[in-house]
Scaffold this active site. Structure first.
Site, PDB file in Angstrom:
ATOM      1  N   GLU A 140      71.596  51.971  11.608  1.00 49.05           N
ATOM      2  CA  GLU A 140      70.932  51.269  13.071  1.00 49.05           C
ATOM      3  C   GLU A 140      69.400  50.974  12.582  1.00 49.05           C
ATOM      4  O   GLU A 140      69.023  49.787  13.369  1.00 49.05           O
ATOM      5  CB  GLU A 140      71.059  52.336  14.120  1.00 49.05           C
ATOM      6  CG  GLU A 140      72.546  52.862  14.537  1.00 49.05           C
ATOM      7  CD  GLU A 140      73.107  51.505  14.936  1.00 49.05           C
ATOM      8  OE1 GLU A 140      72.776  50.714  15.505  1.00 49.05           O
ATOM      9  OE2 GLU A 140      74.472  51.584  14.683  1.00 49.05           O
ATOM     10  N   TYR A 180      82.344  44.864   8.597  1.00 53.76           N
ATOM     11  CA  TYR A 180      81.374  45.652   7.977  1.00 53.76           C
ATOM     12  C   TYR A 180      81.270  45.921   6.546  1.00 53.76           C
ATOM     13  O   TYR A 180      80.398  45.600   5.900  1.00 53.76           O
ATOM     14  CB  TYR A 180      81.332  47.038   8.799  1.00 53.76           C
ATOM     15  CG  TYR A 180      81.071  46.901  10.152  1.00 53.76           C
ATOM     16  CD1 TYR A 180      79.994  47.769  10.642  1.00 53.76           C
ATOM     17  CD2 TYR A 180      81.839  46.391  10.974  1.00 53.76           C
ATOM     18  CE1 TYR A 180      79.769  47.873  12.094  1.00 53.76           C
ATOM     19  CE2 TYR A 180      81.581  46.492  12.466  1.00 53.76           C
ATOM     20  CZ  TYR A 180      80.242  47.129  13.019  1.00 53.76           C
ATOM     21  OH  TYR A 180      79.938  47.116  14.595  1.00 53.76           O
TER      22      TYR A 180
END
EC number: 3.4.11.2
Length: 442
Positions: free
Chosen positions: A298, A373
Site C-alpha cells: 500500500e 498483480y
C-alpha cells in the site's frame, strides 16, 4: 520526456474509458473540489455542499456529474440556477447559459441523504458504515457515493474537505489538516489536498481513533488506531520508517506531504488505498507482523497508482505490478526470500494454474485478478534482468519522477524503458504484456 496521457472525453455522460465508460463524463475537466460535509454517525446522515471548479474542453450547453443516491436540493452554475435531472448515478445539468469552450466555470450543489456504497461487480464500493464510524473505499467507482464528481482516474484535481461530526470521533481525510474547530458537541475538521488527485483516491475515515507518530522523515508518518489495537499496531508498523527509506531509494522522493495508516476497529476484506493514506481492518493487525508485505504494497501505491495514475483502467498493471514488486524488494531487504526466489515461486504458481490473461488488457471483469498483480511484478523482474540493475532502477526513478502527479499508459512506460535501454524492446514486452502464454523467466 515521457509523453503525458490526456483523459478521454467523447461525450456528456461517458468518459471514454475502455473498461468503465459510464463512470466519468466528457466535455470538461475539474480542477478543484471544495466539500463541506456534515455527518451524523448514528443515523448515517450526510449533508453536503459541493463547489466544483472546472474548465470546459468544448462548449457545454449541458453536462453531467456522477452522484449516486442523495436528494439534490439546489444546483447553480456560475452563480445562476441550473436545471437538473437524475438518471441512475448521473446528475444531468443544463446551465442557463452555455459555457464556451476553454472557459472556467463553477458548479455549486447542495445534497442530503444516507450515503451507501455503489454496488457492482466488485461488491459494495464507496462510503460505508462501520460498527462505530464510517470509511470510504472508492476504488474504482465509489467516489459518487459521497460527493458529486467527474469519476475518472485521469481527471485529477485539488481538494479542500471540511467534515463536521460528533466530537468523540476523529476524522481523517486524505490531505493536510489545516484546522480543527470544536463546538458544543461537534468538531469540524478541515483538510487540504493540494496535489492533483483522482476521485477514487479521496478518502474519509471516521472513528474513535488515537493518532500516534511513526516517523518524522522524509514526511510525517502516523497511525490512527483504536485504543485496543494500539500496542499490536505499533509493533506491526515498527518498520514503517525503514519501508519509506527503502522505497525512496528505489523509486525516488515520496510524492506527498504526509502518510497516514488507519486501522479500523472492524475487520475488512482488503486494505484500502487512498492518496497519502492506507486503511487496514483490525484483522490485519496481530502484533506479529504477519501482514507486513501488505503495508509495503500500500505504501508503494503512493508512487504507483496515486502520484503516477493510469489514464485508463486497462493499464492497471502499472499500479499493481509495481506495488507487488515492492513487496519482493522489501522481502530481499529484510532477510526474506530474494526477488529472484519470489519470482520463481510465483512463476510456478501462475504457470500451474494456467495463464489466460493479457496483463496490459485484462478485461474489466479481471482488473483485480491475481495475475495482474503477480504477472505484472514478474514483467518488471524480467525487465530488470533484461536491462541490469543500474539501468532498471534509473528507469523506475525516472518513471516516477517524470510522471509525478500525472497520468500514464502502458505505451508510455514501454517508450520510457526503450529510451533508457537505448534500443527497441518490443520483442521483450510483447510476450510479457500482450500474450496470455508465459514467456520464459530469465
Amino acid at each position: 520526456m515521457t509523453p503525458k496521457a490526456a483523459p478521454p472525453a467523447p461525450g456528456a455522460e461517458t468518459s471514454g474509458d475502455s473498461y468503465l465508460p459510464e463512470h466519468g463524463n466528457g466535455g470538461y475537466r475539474i480542477t478543484r473540489y471544495t466539500l463541506d460535509l456534515d455527518y451524523r454517525v448514528g443515523p448515517n446522515r450526510l449533508s453536503g455542499h459541493a463547489v466544483l471548479e472546472g474548465v470546459a474542453t468544448q462548449q457545454l450547453s449541458r453536462f453531467s456529474l456522477d452522484l449516486a443516491g442523495f436528494r439534490v436540493g439546489r444546483v447553480q452554475v456560475n452563480g445562476g440556477a441550473a436545471k437538473f435531472s437524475r438518471r441512475g448515478h448521473k446528475l444531468q445539468l443544463r446551465p442557463a447559459k452555455a459555457i464556451p469552450a476553454g472557459s472556467a466555470f463553477l458548479v455549486e450543489i447542495r445534497y442530503v441523504g444516507n450515503p451507501r456504497p455503489v454496488g457492482g461487480r466488485w461488491g459494495d464500493i464507496g462510503w460505508d458504515e462501520l460498527t462505530d464510524g464510517a470509511l470510504v473505499a472508492s476504488q474504482p467507482v465509489g467516489a459518487p457515493s459521497w460527493f458529486p464528481c467527474n469519476d475518472h482516474p485521469a481527471d485529477k484535481a485539488a481538494y479542500r474537505v471540511s467534515v463536521t461530526t460528533a466530537s468523540p470521533y476523529t476524522v481523517l481525510v486524505t490531505g493536510n489538516l489545516v484546522s480543527r474547530r470544536q463546538g458544543a458537541s461537534t468538531t469540524t475538521w478541515v483538510y487540504e489536498r493540494p496535489e492533483p488527485t483522482p476521485t477514487y483516491l479521496m478518502g474519509v475515515q471516521i472513528g474513535r481513533y488515537e493518532q500516534v507518530p511513526l516517523a518524522a522523515e522524509p514526511v510525517p508518518q502516523a497511525v490512527a488506531v483504536p485504543a485496543r489495537l494500539r500496542a499490536a499496531a505499533l509493533h506491526d508498523l515498527g518498520r514503517q520508517g525503514d519501508m519509506m527509506d527503502m522505497l525512496e531509494g528505489f523509486f525516488g522522493p515520496y510524492p506527498f506531504g504526509e502518510y497516514v495508516v488507519v486501522v479500523t476497529d472492524d475487520d475488512l476484506d482488503d486494505p484500502i488505498e487512498a492518496q497519502g493514506m492506507s486503511v487496514f481492518g483490525g484483522n490485519f493487525v496481530d502484533g506479529r507482523r504477519t501482514h507486513e508485505r501488505l503495508l509495503v504494497h500500500e505504501l508503494a501505491h503512493q508512487w504507483f497508482g496515486n502520484s503516477v495514475t493510469v489514464a485508463d483502467w486497462r493499464h492497471i498493471w502499472l499500479n499493481e505490478g509495481f506495488a507487488t514488486y515492492a513487496e519482493w524488494l522489501w522481502s530481499a531487504e529484510t532477510g526474506g526470500p530474494s526477488a529472484d526466489e519470489l519470482a520463481r515461486q510465483w512463476y510456478a504458481t501462475i504457470a500451474g494454474k494456467g495463464t489466460d490473461l493479457v496483463v496490459a488488457d485484462p478485461g474489466v471483469a479481471r482488473m483485480f485478478d491475481e495475475q495482474v498483480y503477480k504477472r505484472g511484478a514478474l514483467t518488471l523482474h524480467a525487465l530488470r534482468h533484461e536491462l541490469g540493475d543500474t539501468v532498471f532502477f534509473a528507469l523506475v526513478r525516472d518513471w516516477a519522477e517524470a510522471n509525478r502527479h500525472a497520468t500514464v499508459t502502458t505505451e508510455a512506460f514501454v517508450a520510457t524503458a526503450e529510451r533508457h535501454a537505448g534500443r527497441a524492446l518490443g520483442a521483450f514486452f510483447h510476450p510479457w504484456l500482450y500474450q496470455p502464454a508465459l514467456p520464459a523467466l530469465p
